[in-house]
Design an enzyme around this catalytic site. Sequence first.
Site, PDB file in Angstrom:
ATOM      1  N   GLU A  66       7.403  -1.787  -3.414  1.00  0.00           N
ATOM      2  CA  GLU A  66       7.271  -2.628  -2.224  1.00  0.00           C
ATOM      3  C   GLU A  66       7.495  -4.110  -2.465  1.00  0.00           C
ATOM      4  O   GLU A  66       8.018  -4.792  -1.594  1.00  0.00           O
ATOM      5  CB  GLU A  66       5.914  -2.384  -1.553  1.00  0.00           C
ATOM      6  CG  GLU A  66       5.836  -0.986  -0.979  1.00  0.00           C
ATOM      7  CD  GLU A  66       4.765  -0.808   0.072  1.00  0.00           C
ATOM      8  OE1 GLU A  66       3.899  -1.690   0.241  1.00  0.00           O
ATOM      9  OE2 GLU A  66       4.798   0.250   0.730  1.00  0.00           O
ATOM     10  N   GLU A  71       3.688   1.782  -6.258  1.00  0.00           N
ATOM     11  CA  GLU A  71       3.838   1.088  -4.974  1.00  0.00           C
ATOM     12  C   GLU A  71       4.109  -0.405  -5.153  1.00  0.00           C
ATOM     13  O   GLU A  71       4.888  -0.993  -4.413  1.00  0.00           O
ATOM     14  CB  GLU A  71       2.602   1.298  -4.091  1.00  0.00           C
ATOM     15  CG  GLU A  71       2.474   2.694  -3.537  1.00  0.00           C
ATOM     16  CD  GLU A  71       3.572   3.061  -2.541  1.00  0.00           C
ATOM     17  OE1 GLU A  71       4.188   2.166  -1.922  1.00  0.00           O
ATOM     18  OE2 GLU A  71       3.812   4.270  -2.369  1.00  0.00           O
ATOM     19  N   GLY A  88     -13.723   8.916  11.159  1.00  0.00           N
ATOM     20  CA  GLY A  88     -13.991   9.687  12.364  1.00  0.00           C
ATOM     21  C   GLY A  88     -12.993  10.810  12.579  1.00  0.00           C
ATOM     22  O   GLY A  88     -13.294  11.791  13.268  1.00  0.00           O
ATOM     23  N   GLU A 133      12.002   2.002   4.699  1.00  0.00           N
ATOM     24  CA  GLU A 133      11.241   0.763   4.821  1.00  0.00           C
ATOM     25  C   GLU A 133      12.173  -0.441   4.785  1.00  0.00           C
ATOM     26  O   GLU A 133      13.145  -0.473   4.044  1.00  0.00           O
ATOM     27  CB  GLU A 133      10.210   0.640   3.691  1.00  0.00           C
ATOM     28  CG  GLU A 133       9.142   1.715   3.731  1.00  0.00           C
ATOM     29  CD  GLU A 133       8.174   1.641   2.565  1.00  0.00           C
ATOM     30  OE1 GLU A 133       7.009   1.998   2.780  1.00  0.00           O
ATOM     31  OE2 GLU A 133       8.573   1.254   1.446  1.00  0.00           O
ATOM     32  N   GLU A 137      -8.488  10.383   4.704  1.00  0.00           N
ATOM     33  CA  GLU A 137      -7.866   9.373   3.841  1.00  0.00           C
ATOM     34  C   GLU A 137      -8.891   8.398   3.267  1.00  0.00           C
ATOM     35  O   GLU A 137      -9.603   7.719   3.984  1.00  0.00           O
ATOM     36  CB  GLU A 137      -6.796   8.578   4.594  1.00  0.00           C
ATOM     37  CG  GLU A 137      -6.101   7.557   3.715  1.00  0.00           C
ATOM     38  CD  GLU A 137      -5.023   6.771   4.435  1.00  0.00           C
ATOM     39  OE1 GLU A 137      -4.388   5.924   3.790  1.00  0.00           O
ATOM     40  OE2 GLU A 137      -4.801   6.997   5.645  1.00  0.00           O
ATOM     41  N   ALA A 174       0.852  -1.189   0.000  1.00  0.00           N
ATOM     42  CA  ALA A 174       0.000   0.000   0.000  1.00  0.00           C
ATOM     43  C   ALA A 174       0.885   1.234   0.000  1.00  0.00           C
ATOM     44  O   ALA A 174       2.073   1.150   0.303  1.00  0.00           O
ATOM     45  CB  ALA A 174      -0.915  -0.003   1.223  1.00  0.00           C
ATOM     46  N   GLU A 182      13.978   4.203   1.420  1.00  0.00           N
ATOM     47  CA  GLU A 182      15.044   4.041   2.414  1.00  0.00           C
ATOM     48  C   GLU A 182      14.526   3.846   3.832  1.00  0.00           C
ATOM     49  O   GLU A 182      15.213   3.278   4.676  1.00  0.00           O
ATOM     50  CB  GLU A 182      15.990   5.248   2.377  1.00  0.00           C
ATOM     51  CG  GLU A 182      16.790   5.346   1.097  1.00  0.00           C
ATOM     52  CD  GLU A 182      17.645   6.601   1.058  1.00  0.00           C
ATOM     53  OE1 GLU A 182      17.659   7.376   2.032  1.00  0.00           O
ATOM     54  OE2 GLU A 182      18.327   6.791   0.026  1.00  0.00           O
TER      55      GLU A 182
END
Length: 181
Positions: free
Chosen positions: A88, A84, A107, A132, A111, A68, A130
């Site tokens: 990833e 992504e 709430g 991750e 996003e 994600a 970098e």
Amino acid sequence: MSVSRKYEGDRISLRVDTARFGDGPEFEREIVEHPGSVVLIPITAEGRVLLIRQFRQSAETVLLEAPAGTMEPGENPESTARRELREEIGYSAGKLIPIGGSWVAPGYSTEYSYTYIATELEPDPLPADESEDIVVIEIELGDVHRLIIEGELEDQMTIAALLTAQHVYADYITTRTNQDK
């Protein structure tokens, strides 16, 4: 309604809205502004799902998640999904199938996360972020419920995407099989 900006960051901002319903009393809501995100369910030719394990600072633990990421300014959801996926897990997708999306935490956050199934995967890595440290693992789509019950899957965005993908992918395979006859 009035808005007071409290924080402007690279990825998120914080505002406080003062509002009221009709003639009722005023109230405040703290709102995290987020540009939006995507979540991907990459499925291999063998029907296995590629997930990632990574440390999440806010949760202070390593989580099992679907790939994600956050949308960049001016980027559309499909472009974010393709980027992504490459960053990833190191693959590009021949097919990206949009399967809806959801508000991550309505709430307190703006996003919205767009969900895709990625198929026809080909190795095509981009340099990793970098900040991750990601490990890619494979699971069976049929193991999702067990992984949730056992507490192995705790990320709500991943859980929602996987549960949706189970149904959509089954329909996709059935349709594709019927077309091949």
